[in-house]
Motif scaffolding. Structure first.
Motif, PDB file in Angstrom:
ATOM      1  N   ALA A  97      19.724  36.703 166.982  1.00 60.33           N
ATOM      2  CA  ALA A  97      18.770  37.799 167.297  1.00 60.33           C
ATOM      3  C   ALA A  97      19.184  38.351 168.442  1.00 60.33           C
ATOM      4  CB  ALA A  97      17.488  37.231 167.661  1.00 60.33           C
ATOM      5  N   SER A  98      20.234  38.078 169.490  1.00 54.92           N
ATOM      6  CA  SER A  98      20.494  38.594 170.550  1.00 54.92           C
ATOM      7  C   SER A  98      21.813  39.261 170.067  1.00 54.92           C
ATOM      8  CB  SER A  98      21.267  37.453 171.387  1.00 54.92           C
ATOM      9  OG  SER A  98      20.327  36.684 172.298  1.00 54.92           O
ATOM     10  N   TYR A  99      22.548  38.981 169.021  1.00 55.62           N
ATOM     11  CA  TYR A  99      23.716  39.864 168.399  1.00 55.62           C
ATOM     12  C   TYR A  99      22.941  41.087 167.904  1.00 55.62           C
ATOM     13  CZ  TYR A  99      27.354  41.302 165.400  1.00 55.62           C
ATOM     14  OH  TYR A  99      28.152  41.949 164.348  1.00 55.62           O
ATOM     15  N   CYS A 100      21.885  40.878 166.999  1.00 56.12           N
ATOM     16  CA  CYS A 100      21.195  41.794 166.332  1.00 56.12           C
ATOM     17  C   CYS A 100      20.701  42.852 167.241  1.00 56.12           C
ATOM     18  CB  CYS A 100      19.997  41.406 165.469  1.00 56.12           C
ATOM     19  SG  CYS A 100      20.574  40.633 164.032  1.00 56.12           S
ATOM     20  N   ASP A 101      20.225  42.442 168.434  1.00 55.92           N
ATOM     21  CA  ASP A 101      19.358  43.151 169.478  1.00 55.92           C
ATOM     22  C   ASP A 101      20.594  44.075 170.233  1.00 55.92           C
ATOM     23  OD1 ASP A 101      17.319  44.394 170.839  1.00 55.92           O
ATOM     24  OD2 ASP A 101      17.553  42.932 172.438  1.00 55.92           O
ATOM     25  N   GLY A 102      21.553  43.492 170.300  1.00 60.88           N
ATOM     26  CA  GLY A 102      22.802  44.003 171.188  1.00 60.88           C
ATOM     27  C   GLY A 102      23.427  45.109 170.256  1.00 60.88           C
ATOM     28  N   ARG A 103      23.493  44.981 169.101  1.00 58.94           N
ATOM     29  CA  ARG A 103      24.052  45.857 168.145  1.00 58.94           C
ATOM     30  C   ARG A 103      23.191  46.954 167.591  1.00 58.94           C
ATOM     31  NH1 ARG A 103      28.807  44.607 165.387  1.00 58.94           N
ATOM     32  NH2 ARG A 103      28.762  46.503 164.600  1.00 58.94           N
ATOM     33  N   LYS A 104      22.159  46.629 167.343  1.00 60.81           N
ATOM     34  CA  LYS A 104      21.437  47.630 166.785  1.00 60.81           C
ATOM     35  C   LYS A 104      19.831  47.663 167.535  1.00 60.81           C
ATOM     36  CE  LYS A 104      22.695  46.377 161.960  1.00 60.81           C
ATOM     37  NZ  LYS A 104      22.570  46.005 160.733  1.00 60.81           N
ATOM     38  N   ARG A 105      19.708  47.327 168.561  1.00 58.95           N
ATOM     39  CA  ARG A 105      18.627  47.227 169.317  1.00 58.95           C
ATOM     40  C   ARG A 105      17.110  47.126 168.835  1.00 58.95           C
ATOM     41  NH1 ARG A 105      19.792  50.003 174.233  1.00 58.95           N
ATOM     42  NH2 ARG A 105      21.851  49.813 174.657  1.00 58.95           N
ATOM     43  N   GLU A 106      17.419  46.104 167.890  1.00 57.65           N
ATOM     44  CA  GLU A 106      16.175  45.637 166.899  1.00 57.65           C
ATOM     45  C   GLU A 106      16.412  44.156 166.494  1.00 57.65           C
ATOM     46  OE1 GLU A 106      15.081  47.652 163.498  1.00 57.65           O
ATOM     47  OE2 GLU A 106      17.229  48.031 162.929  1.00 57.65           O
ATOM     48  N   THR A 107      15.304  43.473 166.214  1.00 54.27           N
ATOM     49  CA  THR A 107      15.420  41.917 165.684  1.00 54.27           C
ATOM     50  C   THR A 107      14.804  42.111 164.408  1.00 54.27           C
ATOM     51  OG1 THR A 107      15.496  41.260 167.925  1.00 54.27           O
ATOM     52  CG2 THR A 107      14.979  39.531 166.131  1.00 54.27           C
ATOM     53  N   PRO A 108      15.524  41.799 163.394  1.00 60.65           N
ATOM     54  CA  PRO A 108      15.053  41.741 162.117  1.00 60.65           C
ATOM     55  C   PRO A 108      13.560  40.844 161.874  1.00 60.65           C
ATOM     56  CG  PRO A 108      17.311  41.404 161.957  1.00 60.65           C
ATOM     57  CD  PRO A 108      16.948  41.165 163.303  1.00 60.65           C
ATOM     58  N   ASN A 109      12.774  41.463 161.256  1.00 59.32           N
ATOM     59  CA  ASN A 109      11.473  40.923 160.904  1.00 59.32           C
ATOM     60  C   ASN A 109      11.802  39.541 160.175  1.00 59.32           C
ATOM     61  OD1 ASN A 109       9.578  42.595 162.061  1.00 59.32           O
ATOM     62  ND2 ASN A 109       9.588  44.018 160.363  1.00 59.32           N
ATOM     63  N   TRP A 110      12.549  39.488 159.194  1.00 51.14           N
ATOM     64  CA  TRP A 110      12.825  38.263 158.605  1.00 51.14           C
ATOM     65  C   TRP A 110      12.984  37.160 159.415  1.00 51.14           C
ATOM     66  CZ3 TRP A 110      17.337  36.003 158.812  1.00 51.14           C
ATOM     67  CH2 TRP A 110      18.742  36.501 159.008  1.00 51.14           C
ATOM     68  N   LEU A 111      14.015  37.472 160.327  1.00 52.11           N
ATOM     69  CA  LEU A 111      14.339  36.279 161.381  1.00 52.11           C
ATOM     70  C   LEU A 111      13.258  35.808 162.375  1.00 52.11           C
ATOM     71  CD1 LEU A 111      16.534  34.844 162.536  1.00 52.11           C
ATOM     72  CD2 LEU A 111      17.207  36.771 163.975  1.00 52.11           C
ATOM     73  N   ASN A 112      12.331  37.005 162.749  1.00 48.53           N
ATOM     74  CA  ASN A 112      11.283  36.600 163.627  1.00 48.53           C
ATOM     75  C   ASN A 112      10.146  35.554 162.949  1.00 48.53           C
ATOM     76  OD1 ASN A 112      12.159  37.703 165.790  1.00 48.53           O
ATOM     77  ND2 ASN A 112      11.492  39.743 165.366  1.00 48.53           N
ATOM     78  N   TYR A 113       9.673  36.287 161.494  1.00 48.19           N
ATOM     79  CA  TYR A 113       8.794  35.371 160.829  1.00 48.19           C
ATOM     80  C   TYR A 113       9.255  34.024 160.448  1.00 48.19           C
ATOM     81  CZ  TYR A 113       6.117  39.919 161.144  1.00 48.19           C
ATOM     82  OH  TYR A 113       5.500  41.219 161.406  1.00 48.19           O
ATOM     83  N   GLY A 114      10.483  34.180 160.062  1.00 50.34           N
ATOM     84  CA  GLY A 114      11.322  32.918 159.374  1.00 50.34           C
ATOM     85  C   GLY A 114      11.374  31.817 160.627  1.00 50.34           C
ATOM     86  N   LEU A 115      11.530  32.428 161.765  1.00 50.34           N
ATOM     87  CA  LEU A 115      11.441  31.612 162.886  1.00 50.34           C
ATOM     88  C   LEU A 115       9.960  30.836 163.289  1.00 50.34           C
ATOM     89  CD1 LEU A 115      13.608  30.178 164.856  1.00 50.34           C
ATOM     90  CD2 LEU A 115      13.226  31.931 166.596  1.00 50.34           C
ATOM     91  N   VAL A 116       9.050  31.808 163.031  1.00 51.74           N
ATOM     92  CA  VAL A 116       7.645  31.315 163.227  1.00 51.74           C
ATOM     93  C   VAL A 116       7.491  29.968 162.250  1.00 51.74           C
ATOM     94  CG1 VAL A 116       5.459  31.851 162.992  1.00 51.74           C
ATOM     95  CG2 VAL A 116       6.838  33.425 164.252  1.00 51.74           C
ATOM     96  N   ALA A 117       7.660  30.428 160.770  1.00 46.88           N
ATOM     97  CA  ALA A 117       7.435  29.423 159.811  1.00 46.88           C
ATOM     98  C   ALA A 117       8.216  28.083 159.945  1.00 46.88           C
ATOM     99  CB  ALA A 117       8.049  30.088 158.562  1.00 46.88           C
ATOM    100  N   ALA A 118       9.637  28.446 160.363  1.00 44.45           N
ATOM    101  CA  ALA A 118      10.296  27.221 160.931  1.00 44.45           C
ATOM    102  C   ALA A 118       9.632  26.277 161.914  1.00 44.45           C
ATOM    103  CB  ALA A 118      11.652  27.610 161.220  1.00 44.45           C
ATOM    104  N   GLY A 119       9.064  26.884 162.686  1.00 46.77           N
ATOM    105  CA  GLY A 119       8.762  26.358 163.975  1.00 46.77           C
ATOM    106  C   GLY A 119       7.270  25.347 163.594  1.00 46.77           C
ATOM    107  N   LEU A 120       6.648  26.246 162.851  1.00 44.51           N
ATOM    108  CA  LEU A 120       5.258  25.463 162.213  1.00 44.51           C
ATOM    109  C   LEU A 120       5.648  24.395 161.426  1.00 44.51           C
ATOM    110  CD1 LEU A 120       3.119  28.492 161.882  1.00 44.51           C
ATOM    111  CD2 LEU A 120       2.805  26.938 163.461  1.00 44.51           C
ATOM    112  N   ALA A 121       6.636  24.562 160.457  1.00 44.03           N
ATOM    113  CA  ALA A 121       7.262  23.434 159.483  1.00 44.03           C
ATOM    114  C   ALA A 121       7.887  22.392 160.307  1.00 44.03           C
ATOM    115  CB  ALA A 121       8.219  24.175 158.517  1.00 44.03           C
TER     116      ALA A 121
END
Length: 291
Positions: free
Chosen positions: A20-44
């Protein structure tokens, strides 16, 4: 088994925050698939931990962490402090770390928990990171920054003189106070008063000189912060109040651009803040709560 699962959780979260840090530094955004995937992974992960330990706490604490940081992220996003990617990532971290709570003792949350330590460290890391980033931007754009800072100092010259006089009076008064603690508090307040003024000038000058730029509508991406209201034929298209431009608005701007009705859009480039999440989590793993 539970120990191995804990190590996997730490590894996954570190890898996700690094990506996420790499994406934010390069494109100034974090992909939704990474954020939502991390929510799902945390709950799992926490659900699996509850099953292994036959304990309801990991999954319930995970949901509590998600809800608590959703509320915090909501405030940060709608107050214009963070973008959507930062907010979603904070929610994911809440689901991953969980928020251990108790209903029998104030403040009803475990202040020694990893989540509380992470949030405390995030505040400190965020301040240091933002200041350092501002210095780098000011150095890179030193001519624009110097001109903007000089303009603002002249604009607020009267307020600056008043603050300096008030601070000098407070410092002089402190010498006549017998109580050492009170004397130190007065001196600290006087210095803080002046420092806050100059920090505000610094922050606004960096923002105005280094973070605003005109771009073609073709270069816009969803979530970009529009710094200046755009109207075509008297009709509102987008502006600062939108808290990030949407795909439909970008499509309209591109259409107007092709018709020659819109040329350039003024946007504000925010500080890529996601790396502070990674740094704060590393600090938490190594030192715990630095406070």
């Amino acid at each position: 088994m539970a120990t191995e699962l804990g190590l996997v959780k730490v590894t996954v979260l570190l890898a996700a925050l690094a990506a996420a840090s790499y994406c934010d530094g390069r494109k100034r955004e974090t992909p939704n698939w990474l954020n939502y995937g991390l929510v799902a992974a945390g709950l799992a992960f926490n659900t699996l931990q509850s099953v292994i330990l036959l304990d309801w706490k990991p999954i319930v604490f995970s949901v509590t962490g998600l809800v608590a940081l959703f509320a915090a992220a909501y405030v940060m996003f709608y107050s214009g402090q963070w973008g959507g990617g930062d907010s979603k990532l904070l929610i994911a971290i809440g689901a991953f770390l969980g928020a251990p709570f108790t209903i029998s003792q104030f403040p009803f949350v475990d202040v020694n928990s990893q989540l509380v330590s992470f949030l405390a460290n995030l505040m400190l890391v965020g301040v240091v990171y933002a200041f350092a980033y501002g210095i780098v931007m000011a150095v890179r754009n030193h001519k624009k920054f110097a001109a903007e800072a000089s303009l603002r100092l002249r604009k607020y010259a009267l307020a600056r003189r008043a603050l300096l006089l008030a601070s000098a009076f407070a410092l002089a008064t402190a010498f006549f106070v017998q109580d050492l603690m009170v004397r130190m508090l007065i001196a600290a307040a006087a210095v803080l008063l002046v420092a806050t003024f100059y920090l505000a000038i610094f922050a606004k000058s960096v923002e105005k000189a280094c973070m605003l730029k005109h771009v073609s509508p073709l270069a816009l991406t969803e979530g970009d912060w529009i710094a200046e209201e755009v109207r075509v034929g008297g009709k509102y298209v987008c502006g600062p109040k939108d808290l990030g431009i949407e795909k439909q608005q970008i499509a309209k701007l591109i259409s107007y651009y092709k018709k020659g009705k819109v040329k350039r859009i003024l946007i504000k480039e925010g500080v890529p803040f996601v790396p502070t999440f990674l740094i704060a989590y590393l600090v938490t793993l190594v030192y715990g709560n630095v406070f």
